[in-house]
Write a protein that holds these residues in place. Sequence first.
Motif, short mmCIF file in Angstrom:
data_model
loop_
_atom_site.label_atom_id
_atom_site.label_comp_id
_atom_site.label_asym_id
_atom_site.label_seq_id
_atom_site.Cartn_x
_atom_site.Cartn_y
_atom_site.Cartn_z
N MET A 171 59.23 59.04 20.95
CA MET A 171 57.84 59.50 20.81
C MET A 171 56.87 58.81 21.76
N LYS A 172 57.27 57.70 22.39
CA LYS A 172 56.33 56.96 23.24
C LYS A 172 55.86 57.76 24.45
N TYR A 173 56.57 58.83 24.79
CA TYR A 173 56.19 59.64 25.94
C TYR A 173 55.13 60.69 25.60
N GLU A 174 54.70 60.75 24.34
CA GLU A 174 53.81 61.83 23.91
C GLU A 174 52.33 61.47 24.00
N SER A 175 51.98 60.22 24.32
CA SER A 175 50.58 59.82 24.39
C SER A 175 49.88 60.48 25.57
N GLY A 176 48.70 61.03 25.32
CA GLY A 176 47.92 61.62 26.39
C GLY A 176 47.19 62.86 25.93
N VAL A 177 46.62 63.59 26.90
CA VAL A 177 45.87 64.81 26.60
C VAL A 177 46.81 66.01 26.71
N HIS A 178 46.88 66.80 25.65
CA HIS A 178 47.68 68.03 25.62
C HIS A 178 46.71 69.21 25.74
N ARG A 179 47.00 70.13 26.67
CA ARG A 179 46.11 71.25 26.94
C ARG A 179 46.76 72.56 26.49
N VAL A 180 45.97 73.42 25.86
CA VAL A 180 46.49 74.72 25.43
C VAL A 180 45.69 75.83 26.10
N GLN A 181 46.40 76.88 26.50
CA GLN A 181 45.78 78.08 27.07
C GLN A 181 46.30 79.26 26.26
N ILE A 335 62.33 68.11 26.92
CA ILE A 335 61.20 67.50 27.64
C ILE A 335 61.32 65.99 27.60
N ILE A 336 61.60 65.44 26.42
CA ILE A 336 61.68 63.98 26.27
C ILE A 336 62.85 63.42 27.07
N ASP A 337 63.97 64.14 27.11
CA ASP A 337 65.12 63.69 27.91
C ASP A 337 64.74 63.58 29.39
N THR A 341 64.70 60.10 31.54
CA THR A 341 65.49 59.96 32.77
C THR A 341 64.60 59.54 33.94
N ALA A 342 63.42 60.16 34.05
CA ALA A 342 62.49 59.80 35.13
C ALA A 342 61.99 58.37 34.95
N ASP A 343 61.79 57.97 33.71
CA ASP A 343 61.34 56.61 33.42
C ASP A 343 62.40 55.59 33.85
N GLN A 344 63.66 55.88 33.56
CA GLN A 344 64.75 55.01 33.97
C GLN A 344 64.85 54.93 35.49
N ALA A 345 64.68 56.04 36.17
CA ALA A 345 64.75 56.06 37.63
C ALA A 345 63.62 55.20 38.23
N GLU A 346 62.44 55.29 37.63
CA GLU A 346 61.29 54.48 38.09
C GLU A 346 61.57 52.99 37.91
N LYS A 347 62.13 52.65 36.78
CA LYS A 347 62.45 51.23 36.50
C LYS A 347 63.53 50.71 37.43
#
Length: 352
Positions: A171-181, A335-337, A341-347
């Motif tokens: 769940m730590k990746y869910e913080s931020g602004v979510h936009r709906v259209q 989405i979380i996966d 994966t991108a987080d691991q690549a950055e680290k």
Amino acid sequence: MLDKLHAVANRYEELCAKSEQPDFYNDPKQAARLLREKNDLEPIVEAFHSYNAALREMEEALELMSEPDMKEFCQETYQQAKTSSEDLYRQLQILLLPKDPNDEKSVIVEIRGGVGGEESALFAHSLFRMYSMYATQKGWSIELLTYNDTELGGVKEADFIIRGRGAWSRMKYESGVHRVQRVPETESGGRVHTSTATVAVLPEMEEVDVQINPADIEMQVYRASGAGGQHVNKTSSAVRLIHKPSGIVVACQEERSQVQNREKCMRLLASKLYEIEQERLESETAGMRRSQVGTGMRNERIRTYNFTQGRVTDHRVGLTLYKIDAIMDGAIDEIIDALATADQAEKLKNAQ
């Protein structure tokens, strides 16, 4: 890296030997701590053993290549073992990355309606439903802290705990602004409106994890209320805590007992104070910065939910999925996966 892997393997063998001693469980807390450490090291050791086995297979294949009738077979064996060793090496690099110490913790989630009036409140309710269904799929439970709804079924604010092992790691990746259209139900002309809701996710902290001086806290009690100001109970069971040094205000009204509401408020306050301290440490430590796909800032637009096109786009990794109905029903693992994966690549890049 090999030195680290040998050290991990030695520590794992040491823990295995300790766990077999007759007096190992005399101290249950220490035994639990050591068993957790052993379980954390086990996948690293297993991958290391597989990696060494692949290297040995490559050596054996090279030795046998000198025999003409074995050459073709050995070349194929060598290539397979080489590919396997390279995959295992990359896996070991990821396994050796420093673990987030909060990954196994439960989380506190705060959802707020943003820009867009009643439509933003309705979208906030959709997000609350999405996370509730996701938690159910994972076998986690939800405890409400605060839930202020609107007369049309939207949510002004929802604070809740998702309780389950490993909740923070996802769940730590869910913080931020979510936009709906989408076209709001209240829109007679069929025009697409853009609205937002904010999500903040905190690892749940106990009071013992964060030092809180009781003298710094002002407690207020009041009657819990629902949509339109209708009282849901007749006693002052709802609790509001004000942390005077930081100005943080937390509230809980979902329990009937004032004591229970205060206990939940203290956990929420501890989590907020922990977040502030972590941000202070990160800003003061040279070379430390938030990963672009890690725990997002509250004012960062992270995702768009476009109902007219049936798509969801996560802007941090450029991922677009055309299955908005499934996602709104809690199917957010894909989405979380991608984010993990991108987080691991950055680290990995920063560790080199």
